[in-house]
Design a protein around this motif. Structure first.
Motif, PDB file in Angstrom:
ATOM      1  N   PHE A 169      -2.377   3.986   0.925  1.00 29.64           N
ATOM      2  CA  PHE A 169      -2.430   3.175  -0.290  1.00 29.64           C
ATOM      3  C   PHE A 169      -3.379   1.997  -0.111  1.00 29.64           C
ATOM      4  CE2 PHE A 169       1.966   4.987  -0.994  1.00 29.64           C
ATOM      5  CZ  PHE A 169       1.565   5.811  -2.021  1.00 29.64           C
ATOM      6  N   ASN A 170      -3.450   1.449   1.112  1.00 23.34           N
ATOM      7  CA  ASN A 170      -4.368   0.339   1.368  1.00 23.34           C
ATOM      8  C   ASN A 170      -5.818   0.802   1.297  1.00 23.34           C
ATOM      9  OD1 ASN A 170      -2.179  -1.347   1.787  1.00 23.34           O
ATOM     10  ND2 ASN A 170      -2.157  -1.034   3.998  1.00 23.34           N
ATOM     11  N   VAL A 171      -6.058   2.066   1.582  1.00 21.48           N
ATOM     12  CA  VAL A 171      -7.404   2.621   1.458  1.00 21.48           C
ATOM     13  C   VAL A 171      -7.758   2.797  -0.011  1.00 21.48           C
ATOM     14  CG1 VAL A 171      -8.853   4.646   1.905  1.00 21.48           C
ATOM     15  CG2 VAL A 171      -7.343   3.772   3.701  1.00 21.48           C
ATOM     16  N   ILE A 172      -6.799   3.297  -0.798  1.00 20.14           N
ATOM     17  CA  ILE A 172      -7.037   3.526  -2.218  1.00 20.14           C
ATOM     18  C   ILE A 172      -7.124   2.203  -2.981  1.00 20.14           C
ATOM     19  CG2 ILE A 172      -6.117   4.593  -4.313  1.00 20.14           C
ATOM     20  CD1 ILE A 172      -4.704   6.629  -2.506  1.00 20.14           C
ATOM     21  N   TYR A 173      -6.222   1.274  -2.662  1.00 18.60           N
ATOM     22  CA  TYR A 173      -6.175  -0.028  -3.323  1.00 18.60           C
ATOM     23  C   TYR A 173      -6.253  -1.144  -2.281  1.00 18.60           C
ATOM     24  CZ  TYR A 173      -4.669   2.322  -7.622  1.00 18.60           C
ATOM     25  OH  TYR A 173      -4.597   3.117  -8.733  1.00 18.60           O
ATOM     26  N   PRO A 174      -7.452  -1.410  -1.723  1.00 21.77           N
ATOM     27  CA  PRO A 174      -7.577  -2.529  -0.783  1.00 21.77           C
ATOM     28  C   PRO A 174      -7.377  -3.856  -1.508  1.00 21.77           C
ATOM     29  CG  PRO A 174      -9.735  -1.642  -1.322  1.00 21.77           C
ATOM     30  CD  PRO A 174      -8.727  -0.711  -1.934  1.00 21.77           C
ATOM     31  N   VAL A 175      -7.165  -4.917  -0.742  1.00 22.84           N
ATOM     32  CA  VAL A 175      -6.980  -6.244  -1.333  1.00 22.84           C
ATOM     33  C   VAL A 175      -8.174  -6.567  -2.221  1.00 22.84           C
ATOM     34  CG1 VAL A 175      -6.797  -8.700  -0.843  1.00 22.84           C
ATOM     35  CG2 VAL A 175      -5.560  -7.049   0.572  1.00 22.84           C
ATOM     36  N   GLY A 176      -7.893  -7.007  -3.443  1.00 24.73           N
ATOM     37  CA  GLY A 176      -8.937  -7.294  -4.413  1.00 24.73           C
ATOM     38  C   GLY A 176      -9.105  -6.214  -5.458  1.00 24.73           C
TER      39      GLY A 176
END
Length: 255
Positions: A169-176
């Motif tokens: 999920f962090n790859v799909i929706y990184p911070v920002g």
């Protein structure tokens, strides 16, 4: 009928390597993916003639493979020569016995073509036959080893590491990143992490470096309502169609 149940009781042993391979390929795709566990098949250079591939696991064309924890494979690299360059490939080689149908993986070094031109070396060609179609030999690059003169100058991975579930999920929706939905649900409940409302009551516009109002990320402007001033009015004209005023005969009485 040729349709079969896989995840069900049939009274016989029926789940095949092909069944599992199809599930893996359908889930992860056919490309080489190294799992985010252990040493992740890390390549360690021992000398200019020896590299070591550490433990880890991978999936490729539906087949999974691994080097057990704490284990490793040593691979020999042929000596380079002064004035020469080449690129060797550390490859995963799949083979299937055409008689017994036994399948296996091996790590091999495939030697590249020698080049006497700086920067002219190219990786060797690999056999890339589809396993699902019955291939008895197929290869995929794990690392490319660059050799200049007598020395190994670099070792570059040729694979991606498959993120763990939460990291995905962090790859799909990184911070920002911006998540948009008509559902009143906190994205943190779906993907984890801490999310904040952004752009409430506003319309997002893409960054355009050529336009001053839009050249900066998260710059805001505009109004909900705006009354045009005279200076803001576009050039225009009010046309009146040709017409006649007809007055009927009448009298005016003056006292």
């Amino acid at each position: 009928m040729n349709v079969n149940i896989i995840d069900g009781y049939r009274g016989i042993s029926h789940v095949t390597a092909e069944n599992i391979g199809d599930q893996n390929a359908g889930t992860f795709g056919p490309d080489l993916l190294v799992w985010d566990v252990g040493e992740k098949l890390r390549c360690e250079q021992i000398s200019n003639n020896l590299v070591k591939i550490k433990d880890g696991a991978f999936t490729w064309q539906g087949r999974r493979g691994s080097i057990d924890v704490g284990k490793y494979d040593d691979l020999d690299i042929e000596n380079g020569k002064q004035g020469e360059e080449r690129i060797d490939t550390v490859a995963i080689r799949y083979t299937k016995d055409s008689i017994t149908n036994v399948e296996k993986f091996d790590l091999v070094v495939i030697k590249g073509e020698i080049s006497t031109t700086t920067g002219g070396a190219r990786p060797p060609e690999l056999v890339k036959d589809p396993i699902r179609n019955g291939a008895i030999l197929s290869e995929v690059a794990l690392y490319n080893v660059y050799i200049q003169h007598l020395n190994i100058t670099s070792i570059t991975p040729q694979f991606k590491v498959l993120p763990q579930y939460q990291e995905l999920f962090n790859v799909i929706y990184p911070v920002g990143s911006i998540y948009m939905s008509v559902n009143n649900v906190d994205p943190g409940q779906l993907f984890g992490g801490t999310w904040a409302e952004w752009g409430k009551g506003r319309v997002p516009v893409g960054v355009d470096s050529g336009q001053e109002p839009f050249k900066t990320v998260e710059k805001s402007g505009g109004k909900v309502d705006h009354v045009l001033s005279t200076a803001e009015m576009p050039a225009h004209a009010h046309g009146i169609n040709h017409h006649n005023h007809e007055i009927q005969p009448h009298r005016h009485l003056v006292e």
